[in-house]
Design a protein around this motif. Structure first.
Motif, PDB file in Angstrom:
ATOM      1  N   SER A 187      41.413   2.737 -49.053  1.00 44.47           N
ATOM      2  CA  SER A 187      40.680   2.214 -47.898  1.00 44.47           C
ATOM      3  C   SER A 187      41.603   1.499 -46.922  1.00 44.47           C
ATOM      4  O   SER A 187      41.392   1.527 -45.715  1.00 44.47           O
ATOM      5  CB  SER A 187      39.584   1.247 -48.359  1.00 44.47           C
ATOM      6  OG  SER A 187      38.573   1.936 -49.037  1.00 44.47           O
ATOM      7  N   TYR A 188      42.629   0.824 -47.469  1.00 43.77           N
ATOM      8  CA  TYR A 188      43.482  -0.016 -46.618  1.00 43.77           C
ATOM      9  C   TYR A 188      44.948   0.411 -46.618  1.00 43.77           C
ATOM     10  O   TYR A 188      45.598   0.395 -45.586  1.00 43.77           O
ATOM     11  CB  TYR A 188      43.397  -1.479 -47.069  1.00 43.77           C
ATOM     12  CG  TYR A 188      41.994  -2.037 -47.083  1.00 43.77           C
ATOM     13  CD1 TYR A 188      41.134  -1.847 -46.009  1.00 43.77           C
ATOM     14  CD2 TYR A 188      41.520  -2.761 -48.174  1.00 43.77           C
ATOM     15  CE1 TYR A 188      39.850  -2.361 -46.016  1.00 43.77           C
ATOM     16  CE2 TYR A 188      40.240  -3.292 -48.196  1.00 43.77           C
ATOM     17  CZ  TYR A 188      39.411  -3.076 -47.107  1.00 43.77           C
ATOM     18  OH  TYR A 188      38.142  -3.588 -47.115  1.00 43.77           O
ATOM     19  N   ALA A 199      41.174  -0.494 -37.051  1.00 45.38           N
ATOM     20  CA  ALA A 199      40.183  -0.903 -38.029  1.00 45.38           C
ATOM     21  C   ALA A 199      39.917  -2.400 -37.953  1.00 45.38           C
ATOM     22  O   ALA A 199      38.764  -2.840 -38.046  1.00 45.38           O
ATOM     23  CB  ALA A 199      40.656  -0.517 -39.433  1.00 45.38           C
ATOM     24  N   ASP A 203      36.382  -4.280 -37.042  1.00 47.75           N
ATOM     25  CA  ASP A 203      35.784  -5.294 -37.908  1.00 47.75           C
ATOM     26  C   ASP A 203      35.515  -6.587 -37.145  1.00 47.75           C
ATOM     27  O   ASP A 203      34.500  -7.264 -37.380  1.00 47.75           O
ATOM     28  CB  ASP A 203      36.699  -5.571 -39.097  1.00 47.75           C
ATOM     29  CG  ASP A 203      36.737  -4.412 -40.084  1.00 47.75           C
ATOM     30  OD1 ASP A 203      35.779  -3.616 -40.086  1.00 47.75           O
ATOM     31  OD2 ASP A 203      37.710  -4.301 -40.850  1.00 47.75           O
ATOM     32  N   LYS A 206      32.432  -6.142 -35.014  1.00 40.35           N
ATOM     33  CA  LYS A 206      31.211  -6.079 -35.818  1.00 40.35           C
ATOM     34  C   LYS A 206      30.991  -7.346 -36.641  1.00 40.35           C
ATOM     35  O   LYS A 206      29.964  -7.487 -37.301  1.00 40.35           O
ATOM     36  CB  LYS A 206      31.267  -4.876 -36.761  1.00 40.35           C
ATOM     37  CG  LYS A 206      31.186  -3.530 -36.037  1.00 40.35           C
ATOM     38  CD  LYS A 206      31.106  -2.388 -37.030  1.00 40.35           C
ATOM     39  CE  LYS A 206      30.927  -1.060 -36.331  1.00 40.35           C
ATOM     40  NZ  LYS A 206      30.817   0.065 -37.292  1.00 40.35           N
ATOM     41  N   ASN A 208      32.758  -8.327 -39.211  1.00 40.67           N
ATOM     42  CA  ASN A 208      33.027  -8.107 -40.632  1.00 40.67           C
ATOM     43  C   ASN A 208      34.285  -8.881 -41.047  1.00 40.67           C
ATOM     44  O   ASN A 208      35.317  -8.308 -41.398  1.00 40.67           O
ATOM     45  CB  ASN A 208      33.212  -6.608 -40.918  1.00 40.67           C
ATOM     46  CG  ASN A 208      31.954  -5.813 -40.687  1.00 40.67           C
ATOM     47  OD1 ASN A 208      30.853  -6.338 -40.863  1.00 40.67           O
ATOM     48  ND2 ASN A 208      32.097  -4.555 -40.304  1.00 40.67           N
ATOM     49  N   SER A 210      34.861 -10.818 -43.618  1.00 47.92           N
ATOM     50  CA  SER A 210      35.227 -10.720 -45.033  1.00 47.92           C
ATOM     51  C   SER A 210      36.068  -9.471 -45.279  1.00 47.92           C
ATOM     52  O   SER A 210      36.981  -9.469 -46.112  1.00 47.92           O
ATOM     53  CB  SER A 210      33.973 -10.693 -45.910  1.00 47.92           C
ATOM     54  OG  SER A 210      33.180  -9.556 -45.603  1.00 47.92           O
ATOM     55  N   ARG A 211      35.775  -8.412 -44.554  1.00 44.20           N
ATOM     56  CA  ARG A 211      36.547  -7.168 -44.699  1.00 44.20           C
ATOM     57  C   ARG A 211      37.959  -7.355 -44.147  1.00 44.20           C
ATOM     58  O   ARG A 211      38.920  -6.806 -44.688  1.00 44.20           O
ATOM     59  CB  ARG A 211      35.824  -6.028 -43.975  1.00 44.20           C
ATOM     60  CG  ARG A 211      36.430  -4.654 -44.214  1.00 44.20           C
ATOM     61  CD  ARG A 211      35.563  -3.566 -43.599  1.00 44.20           C
ATOM     62  NE  ARG A 211      36.160  -2.244 -43.724  1.00 44.20           N
ATOM     63  CZ  ARG A 211      36.033  -1.459 -44.779  1.00 44.20           C
ATOM     64  NH1 ARG A 211      35.333  -1.867 -45.823  1.00 44.20           N
ATOM     65  NH2 ARG A 211      36.601  -0.271 -44.816  1.00 44.20           N
ATOM     66  N   ILE A 212      38.072  -8.131 -43.069  1.00 49.18           N
ATOM     67  CA  ILE A 212      39.399  -8.422 -42.514  1.00 49.18           C
ATOM     68  C   ILE A 212      40.236  -9.181 -43.532  1.00 49.18           C
ATOM     69  O   ILE A 212      41.411  -8.873 -43.769  1.00 49.18           O
ATOM     70  CB  ILE A 212      39.271  -9.231 -41.211  1.00 49.18           C
ATOM     71  CG1 ILE A 212      38.565  -8.400 -40.131  1.00 49.18           C
ATOM     72  CG2 ILE A 212      40.652  -9.671 -40.712  1.00 49.18           C
ATOM     73  CD1 ILE A 212      38.256  -9.180 -38.867  1.00 49.18           C
ATOM     74  N   SER A 213      39.621 -10.168 -44.171  1.00 46.61           N
ATOM     75  CA  SER A 213      40.327 -10.936 -45.186  1.00 46.61           C
ATOM     76  C   SER A 213      40.715 -10.070 -46.378  1.00 46.61           C
ATOM     77  O   SER A 213      41.830 -10.159 -46.885  1.00 46.61           O
ATOM     78  CB  SER A 213      39.437 -12.082 -45.667  1.00 46.61           C
ATOM     79  OG  SER A 213      40.046 -12.809 -46.720  1.00 46.61           O
ATOM     80  N   GLU A 214      39.802  -9.210 -46.793  1.00 41.63           N
ATOM     81  CA  GLU A 214      40.078  -8.322 -47.911  1.00 41.63           C
ATOM     82  C   GLU A 214      41.242  -7.389 -47.579  1.00 41.63           C
ATOM     83  O   GLU A 214      42.130  -7.130 -48.399  1.00 41.63           O
ATOM     84  CB  GLU A 214      38.846  -7.516 -48.274  1.00 41.63           C
ATOM     85  CG  GLU A 214      39.004  -6.592 -49.465  1.00 41.63           C
ATOM     86  CD  GLU A 214      37.744  -5.802 -49.747  1.00 41.63           C
ATOM     87  OE1 GLU A 214      37.106  -6.071 -50.793  1.00 41.63           O
ATOM     88  OE2 GLU A 214      37.394  -4.923 -48.926  1.00 41.63           O
ATOM     89  N   ARG A 215      41.223  -6.837 -46.363  1.00 40.10           N
ATOM     90  CA  ARG A 215      42.285  -5.931 -45.922  1.00 40.10           C
ATOM     91  C   ARG A 215      43.656  -6.636 -45.969  1.00 40.10           C
ATOM     92  O   ARG A 215      44.640  -6.066 -46.437  1.00 40.10           O
ATOM     93  CB  ARG A 215      42.005  -5.427 -44.503  1.00 40.10           C
ATOM     94  CG  ARG A 215      42.991  -4.370 -44.010  1.00 40.10           C
ATOM     95  CD  ARG A 215      42.746  -4.056 -42.532  1.00 40.10           C
ATOM     96  NE  ARG A 215      41.377  -3.644 -42.304  1.00 40.10           N
ATOM     97  CZ  ARG A 215      40.928  -2.405 -42.461  1.00 40.10           C
ATOM     98  NH1 ARG A 215      41.751  -1.452 -42.850  1.00 40.10           N
ATOM     99  NH2 ARG A 215      39.664  -2.117 -42.240  1.00 40.10           N
TER     100      ARG A 215
END
Length: 219
Positions: A187-188, A199, A203, A206, A208, A210-215
């Motif tokens: 995914s990343y 991406a 994020d 939108k 997102n 938490s997705r930025i942090s996860e990435r």
């Protein structure tokens, strides 16, 4: 499953359709190791020296294997079918008729193997696909049961009982080939800078976060 018969099994039908050719090929190969010979000629059928399946509405001989046909293999187009399940010796069966088998193994196997029900109107899942919980296999409780294979074993038993000098014991090779359905391996990781930047921008727009942090943690 592969068997060797001294002669191919002959199958008599009142009409030979593409549907019948398709399923007779599959069942023939799995039951006997050879394709069934299809005929509409009763004289050819009567004088044949090998194992015989009468797939018509009338029994012609007490020594034949008689399977009374359901209409499915002789219909044109796709239509809703009556698919109430029955049970015979703890084996689920479909399209109950009559004869040496209590159901039409050819029509029932065609219905399942062709995925006939997926050509009928259905409610799509979240990915736009046919949802497995709408299937007859799911509602009938045999989603993880090799039902067609069990039906073919039942047909084989009838053929061996009717024609003991024709069939031999099966040789059943088995090979397990696992496959994996992976749409996207990562995914990343392994993305170029343009894709990563795009991406992250998406994020942010939108929300997102938490997705930025996860990435960031993955990278």
């Amino acid at each position: 499953m592969t068997d060797n018969y001294l002669h191919p099994v002959i199958l008599l039908a009142h009409t030979i359709t593409n549907r019948l050719k398709y399923i007779a090929e599959i069942i023939g190969q799995h039951a006997t190791g050879q394709s069934f010979i299809l005929t509409t000629n009763q004289e050819e059928f009567a004088t044949y020296r090998g194992a015989k399946i009468n797939y018509t509405n009338t029994r012609l001989s007490p020594t034949e294997c008689w399977i009374v046909p359901h209409a499915l293999l002789f219909e044109h187009g796709i239509s809703q079918q009556h698919t109430a399940l029955s049970s015979q010796n703890e084996l689920k069966i479909l399209f109950v008729t009559d004869g040496d088998l209590p159901f039409d193994i050819f029509a029932a196997s065609f219905y399942l193997l062709s995925r006939y029900e997926e050509y009928l109107p259905y409610q799509k899942d979240m990915y736009g696909r046919y949802a497995h919980d709408q299937s007859l296999a799911y509602t009938g409780g045999f989603l993880h049961e090799p039902l067609v294979n069990k039906w073919i074993l039942s047909l084989k038993q009838v053929l061996n009982n009717k024609f003991p000098n024709t069939a031999v014991e099966p040789i059943t090779p088995f090979r397990f080939v696992p496959t994996y359905d992976i749409d996207e391996a990562f995914s990343y990781k392994h993305k170029n800078l343009v894709r990563v930047a795009g991406a992250i921008t998406r994020d942010v727009l939108k929300g997102n976060f938490s997705r930025i942090s996860e990435r960031q943690q993955v990278l």
